[in-house]
Design an enzyme around this catalytic site. Sequence first.
Site, PDB file in Angstrom:
ATOM      1  N   SER A 197     -30.550   9.645  18.893  1.00 23.08           N
ATOM      2  CA  SER A 197     -31.239   8.565  19.597  1.00 23.08           C
ATOM      3  C   SER A 197     -30.884   8.650  21.074  1.00 23.08           C
ATOM      4  CB  SER A 197     -30.812   7.206  19.038  1.00 23.08           C
ATOM      5  OG  SER A 197     -31.230   6.144  19.883  1.00 23.08           O
ATOM      6  N   TYR A 210     -23.862   1.442  16.418  1.00 22.66           N
ATOM      7  CA  TYR A 210     -24.952   2.418  16.316  1.00 22.66           C
ATOM      8  C   TYR A 210     -24.819   3.493  17.389  1.00 22.66           C
ATOM      9  CZ  TYR A 210     -29.719   4.282  16.130  1.00 22.66           C
ATOM     10  OH  TYR A 210     -30.814   5.105  16.028  1.00 22.66           O
TER      11      TYR A 210
END
Length: 326
Positions: A197, A210
Amino acid sequence: MAYDTVGKCTAPSGNGDWNILYWILGTICMPVALPLVLLNLWRRSLVAKQRKCLPGKVVLITGASSGLGEALAHVFYKAGCKVILAARRTDELERVKKDLLALEVVGTAHPPTVLPLDLAELNAIPKFANDAIAIHNGIDILINNGGISVRAEAITTALDVDLKVMTVNYFGTVALTKAILPSMVKRQTGHICFISSVQGKIALPYRSAYSASKHALQAFSDSLRAEVASKGLKVTCFSPGYIKTQLSMNALTASGEKHGKMDKATSKGMSAEECATNILKSLLANEKDVIISDLQAKVGFWLRFVCPPLYFWIMEKRALSTAKEE
């Protein structure tokens, strides 16, 4: 009216001035534009050449039951690959399989295979890898897409949540990669893909667990790439920006419950189909580290290195704004 008179009344065209301007712009831009054009043409020809080699390749996709994983399954299935669908929800995998079989494919289509996988169950991953390899006697492309997200302030996030996110996003992915690697090394061929990401490159507030897991994944892929290059293996790390999927809906809260809300940024993100198509093109072009996002995320990435104080200030303002929304 005489010809001479008409000539005197006509306004000057100014072509000379424009020609000089065009010459100046051409002189300045051509050295930059020409290499970019040639590079783009070369990349397209490489992608087209590699695409012809895709039919029959065995592709294992984790997190294939929805979102980007499902979109990747469609892209590789239509390209003629032997797709192995892996995720926790077997019923959803069967749905994806049914949808794939209903597609009209140009050329040969291979029936996809469904294999249940829970990345949090680390001890079960070696057996899963052996089962996956046995289906077609090898894995050509491993796409590590499975993962979970979190929406919570670091100070209130239970340690169990941090552990779960890191286990699924990092340790589970690493365990599967290590289990598949020996067979690839033995065959001297294989491509390992990590779906990370943009948050694995620049951390955002309220995404500590995350972002940390994706930063770890980025580092692992960079190290692995260098180590296996001499063995004929390829490694690509993809860092998408916001994708319009159910990721934020299924994200964990500080207590470990489902977030259950669609973020504004996520709802305005690119489609999973667009992202999957870009991933396929970059994979075929053998790119090693790819950011797939809008300009804002890319600017943020470079700003982190070019002007850290400004980046930190922007993140502080974003944290305040996010706190109000929560």
